[in-house]
Design an enzyme around this catalytic site. Structure first.
Site, PDB file in Angstrom:
ATOM      1  N   VAL A  11      52.455  38.798  33.294  1.00 12.75           N
ATOM      2  CA  VAL A  11      52.883  38.860  31.897  1.00 12.75           C
ATOM      3  C   VAL A  11      54.404  38.823  31.783  1.00 12.75           C
ATOM      4  CG1 VAL A  11      52.798  40.331  29.854  1.00 12.75           C
ATOM      5  CG2 VAL A  11      50.810  40.150  31.326  1.00 12.75           C
ATOM      6  N   THR A  86      48.553  47.927  34.310  1.00 15.16           N
ATOM      7  CA  THR A  86      47.734  49.055  33.824  1.00 15.16           C
ATOM      8  C   THR A  86      46.348  48.944  34.469  1.00 15.16           C
ATOM      9  OG1 THR A  86      47.152  47.740  31.867  1.00 15.16           O
ATOM     10  CG2 THR A  86      48.900  49.346  31.606  1.00 15.16           C
ATOM     11  N   THR A 122      48.712  45.663  28.679  1.00 17.09           N
ATOM     12  CA  THR A 122      47.471  45.957  27.951  1.00 17.09           C
ATOM     13  C   THR A 122      47.213  47.457  28.023  1.00 17.09           C
ATOM     14  OG1 THR A 122      46.658  43.800  28.520  1.00 17.09           O
ATOM     15  CG2 THR A 122      44.999  45.425  27.868  1.00 17.09           C
ATOM     16  N   PHE A 152      48.126  37.161  25.289  1.00 12.76           N
ATOM     17  CA  PHE A 152      46.783  36.587  25.440  1.00 12.76           C
ATOM     18  C   PHE A 152      46.824  35.424  26.442  1.00 12.76           C
ATOM     19  CE2 PHE A 152      47.242  38.387  21.175  1.00 12.76           C
ATOM     20  CZ  PHE A 152      46.210  39.315  21.171  1.00 12.76           C
ATOM     21  N   ARG A 154      46.175  33.237  29.631  1.00 12.08           N
ATOM     22  CA  ARG A 154      45.160  33.088  30.679  1.00 12.08           C
ATOM     23  C   ARG A 154      45.848  32.650  31.966  1.00 12.08           C
ATOM     24  NH1 ARG A 154      42.031  28.446  28.044  1.00 12.08           N
ATOM     25  NH2 ARG A 154      44.155  28.180  27.301  1.00 12.08           N
ATOM     26  N   GLU A 155      45.420  33.186  33.086  1.00  9.88           N
ATOM     27  CA  GLU A 155      45.962  32.715  34.355  1.00  9.88           C
ATOM     28  C   GLU A 155      45.645  31.230  34.491  1.00  9.88           C
ATOM     29  OE1 GLU A 155      44.913  35.032  37.767  1.00  9.88           O
ATOM     30  OE2 GLU A 155      45.308  36.915  36.731  1.00  9.88           O
ATOM     31  N   LEU A 253      31.899  29.645  26.141  1.00  9.69           N
ATOM     32  CA  LEU A 253      30.423  29.599  26.187  1.00  9.69           C
ATOM     33  C   LEU A 253      29.967  28.834  27.420  1.00  9.69           C
ATOM     34  CD1 LEU A 253      29.013  28.946  22.588  1.00  9.69           C
ATOM     35  CD2 LEU A 253      28.721  30.969  24.021  1.00  9.69           C
ATOM     36  N   GLY A 260      35.206  37.289  36.047  1.00  2.48           N
ATOM     37  CA  GLY A 260      36.028  38.088  36.956  1.00  2.48           C
ATOM     38  C   GLY A 260      37.468  38.079  36.504  1.00  2.48           C
ATOM     39  N   CYS A 263      41.577  40.851  34.155  1.00  4.43           N
ATOM     40  CA  CYS A 263      41.554  41.452  32.805  1.00  4.43           C
ATOM     41  C   CYS A 263      40.169  41.862  32.320  1.00  4.43           C
ATOM     42  CB  CYS A 263      42.157  40.464  31.804  1.00  4.43           C
ATOM     43  SG  CYS A 263      43.899  40.219  32.102  1.00  4.43           S
TER      44      CYS A 263
HETATM   45  C1  UDX Z   1      41.800  36.564  30.126  1.00  2.33           C
HETATM   46  C2  UDX Z   1      41.943  36.232  28.625  1.00  2.33           C
HETATM   47  O1  UDX Z   1      41.378  34.955  28.346  1.00  2.33           O
HETATM   48  C3  UDX Z   1      43.395  36.276  28.203  1.00  2.33           C
HETATM   49  O2  UDX Z   1      43.514  36.029  26.807  1.00  2.33           O
HETATM   50  C4  UDX Z   1      43.899  37.663  28.552  1.00  2.33           C
HETATM   51  O3  UDX Z   1      45.147  37.928  28.084  1.00  2.33           O
HETATM   52  C5  UDX Z   1      43.797  37.902  30.041  1.00  2.33           C
HETATM   53  O4  UDX Z   1      42.419  37.804  30.411  1.00  2.33           O
HETATM   54  P1  UDX Z   1      42.035  35.272  32.446  1.00  2.33           P
HETATM   55  O5  UDX Z   1      41.422  36.482  33.049  1.00  2.33           O
HETATM   56  O6  UDX Z   1      43.260  34.714  33.046  1.00  2.33           O
HETATM   57  O7  UDX Z   1      42.397  35.528  30.889  1.00  2.33           O
HETATM   58  O8  UDX Z   1      40.944  34.113  32.491  1.00  2.33           O
HETATM   59  P2  UDX Z   1      39.848  33.492  31.510  1.00  2.33           P
HETATM   60  O9  UDX Z   1      40.094  32.045  31.409  1.00  2.33           O
HETATM   61  O10 UDX Z   1      39.740  34.235  30.247  1.00  2.33           O
HETATM   62  O11 UDX Z   1      38.513  33.715  32.390  1.00  2.33           O
HETATM   63  C6  UDX Z   1      38.048  35.002  32.718  1.00  2.33           C
HETATM   64  C7  UDX Z   1      36.724  34.908  33.436  1.00  2.33           C
HETATM   65  O12 UDX Z   1      35.711  34.406  32.570  1.00  2.33           O
HETATM   66  C8  UDX Z   1      36.724  33.977  34.641  1.00  2.33           C
HETATM   67  O13 UDX Z   1      35.944  34.544  35.663  1.00  2.33           O
HETATM   68  C9  UDX Z   1      36.083  32.696  34.107  1.00  2.33           C
HETATM   69  O14 UDX Z   1      35.489  31.922  35.103  1.00  2.33           O
HETATM   70  C10 UDX Z   1      35.067  33.278  33.151  1.00  2.33           C
HETATM   71  N1  UDX Z   1      34.664  32.353  32.083  1.00  2.33           N
HETATM   72  C11 UDX Z   1      35.548  31.977  31.127  1.00  2.33           C
HETATM   73  C12 UDX Z   1      33.361  31.895  32.047  1.00  2.33           C
HETATM   74  O15 UDX Z   1      32.534  32.223  32.918  1.00  2.33           O
HETATM   75  N2  UDX Z   1      32.967  31.078  31.024  1.00  2.33           N
HETATM   76  C13 UDX Z   1      33.831  30.685  30.050  1.00  2.33           C
HETATM   77  O16 UDX Z   1      33.418  29.938  29.143  1.00  2.33           O
HETATM   78  C14 UDX Z   1      35.169  31.138  30.111  1.00  2.33           C
END
Ligand code: UDX
Length: 432
Positions: A11, A86, A122, A152, A154-155, A253, A260, A263
């Protein structure tokens, strides 16, 4: 404006670099002097597309600097962002806020004129109130304001998410700070980001509620995928069919392995723990956490069934092991459970990931990293596509494998089942 980011993790680093690119003077501070010295040399501690270029550009034009001297950085800045970790507390679901409070104590020692202190980490609702109390022990309230401004990002998409956010949330209990921050974010707001101003506690809760909702959406479609597998339906059709309803929306979806990352698992647990403290039962989020945890055993059973319960000596190739594409992050990746499960049962595993080998698998029996896709898959009985890297989307398995009985388990549904079947291989996906 003169900004200081405390903490150069995901972040802090991404936000600091992007703020400097918007024309602000930014000092990124961290206790870790190796990390700071590396950043000064252009060595980036995380894998994040587009970040290195921005670091090099803005460090060169001197809008971006790195330091271990928190006091100096705070003195020089108008706005201080707390961007420390955190994590979950040991043996508990609640968030460990010690780094946030430590940063607040340090900041309070160096306030020499009016400063806005922003919580970007967070944090559970009411953390801002505690930060304010800590600083007020040393400084009169008219010299500082504590604001919540959740991220917000995303990695893997963090730079783009910073530059083109859907919304900027500012939770402030005073109008002066809100105005200054709206001005700071004006380059993004003028490009279309919505500006949402709330009180401080609401902004804190917006962050947790967003992540919990997204985790719920993913868990929902994962459970629907389980039903699809039993009823001969392709879950991709369901995602399209329900996602087109604007009240539902098509994003997040995608059925897959359990969610995983750094976050969702931590934040869903932390919001439940916060709600418990306020004697509120978040039963939906509780069952999301349980469903996501149970998902690994469902996936393990499915792999066993695909192999007709004969795992011993089977050559299994993993394509991708990180929790999602475009990151080197392994935190709460479902591969951390699946690979040990198969290794324990005597499988011979090779894995490839574009971000290299992973120390988490070093001590496991018969688990080897391979430097190329071809080297990983060529002699395998089963290929598990675990992470949706673009590198995997156009692999011609026929070119790489002579095995007529090759099975492909596509855990991200990146291939069309028909295309793989036409190559003469067996195909399994998620929810199809
Ligand atoms: C998330 C939030 O999206 C972001 O806004 C926040 O600030 C930090 O946490 P991140 O953890 O980087 O971001 O990844 P994200 O793209 O959200 O995916 C999280 C997990 O959900 C991953 O394991 C991903 O594979 C899974 N996922 C995501 C799904 O299985 N299906 C989806 O449609 C989207």
């Amino acid at each position: 404006m003169k900004l200081c980011m405390i903490g150069t993790g995901y972040v802090g680093l991404v936000s600091g670099v992007c703020f400097s690119d918007l024309g602000n003077d930014v000092i990124c501070v961290d206790k870790d002097d190796v990390k700071i010295n590396n950043l000064k040399k252009g060595i980036i501690p995380i894998y994040e597309p587009g970040l290195e270029e921005l670091v090099l550009k803005n460090y060169k034009n001197k809008r971006l600097n790195f330091s271990t001297n928190l006091k100096e950085a705070v003195k020089k800045s108008d706005i201080i962002f707390i961007c420390v970790g955190t994590p979950s507390k040991k043996n508990s679901n609640s968030a460990d806020l010690s780094q946030v409070y430590m940063a607040a104590r340090e900041i309070s020692k160096s306030i020499n004129k009016f400063k806005i202190i922003i919580n970007k980490s967070t944090v559970p609702v009411t953390t801002g109130d505690h930060v304010e109390k800590i600083i007020a022990k040393k400084v009169t309230r008219k010299y500082f304001s504590v604001v919540s401004n959740p991220e917000f990002l995303r990695e893997g998409e963090a730079v783009r998410d910073f530059i083109y956010p859907d919304r900027v949330v500012i939770g402030s209990n005073d109008k002066k700070s809100e105005k200054i921050l709206k001005n700071l974010y004006s380059p993004l707001i003028s490009k279309g980001a919505k500006f949402v101003s709330t009180n401080r506690r609401a902004a804190e809760l917006i962050k947790y509620a967003s992540n919990a909702f997204l985790a719920t959406k993913i868990t929902f479609i994962n459970e629907i995928a389980n039903l699809c597998e039993k009823t001969g339906i392709d879950v991709e059709d369901i995602s399209i069919g329900i996602g087109l309803d604007k009240r539902i929306g098509s994003r997040f979806l995608r059925a897959g392995p359990a969610y995983g990352g750094s976050c969702f698992p931590k934040d869903t647990k932390a919001i439940v723990s916060t709600a418990d403290k306020f004697k509120t039962n978040l039963s939906v989020i509780k069952s999301v956490i349980k469903s996501n945890e149970d998902r690994s055993s469902i996936l393990h059973k499915r792999v066993s069934l695909i192999l007709k319960n004969k795992i011993k000596n089977k050559k299994i190739a993993f394509l991708g092991v990180t929790f999602k594409a475009n990151t080197d992050d392994m935190r709460d990746s479902s591969s951390l459970k699946l690979i040990p499960y198969l290794s324990k049962r005597g499988a011979k595993i090779k894995y490839y990931d574009p971000t290299g080998s992973k120390k988490e698998f070093n001590k496991l029996n018969n688990v080897k990293f391979s430097k190329s896709i071809q080297g990983t898959v060529e002699e395998s009985d089963l290929i598990i596509i675990h992470t949706e890297w673009n590198d995997f989307k156009s692999i011609n398995f026929r070119k790489y494998s002579k095995n007529k009985d090759l099975i492909i388990y596509d855990m991200r549904n990146i291939f069309s089942p028909n295309k793989i079947k036409k190559m003469g291989f067996k195909y399994f996906g998620i929810g199809r």
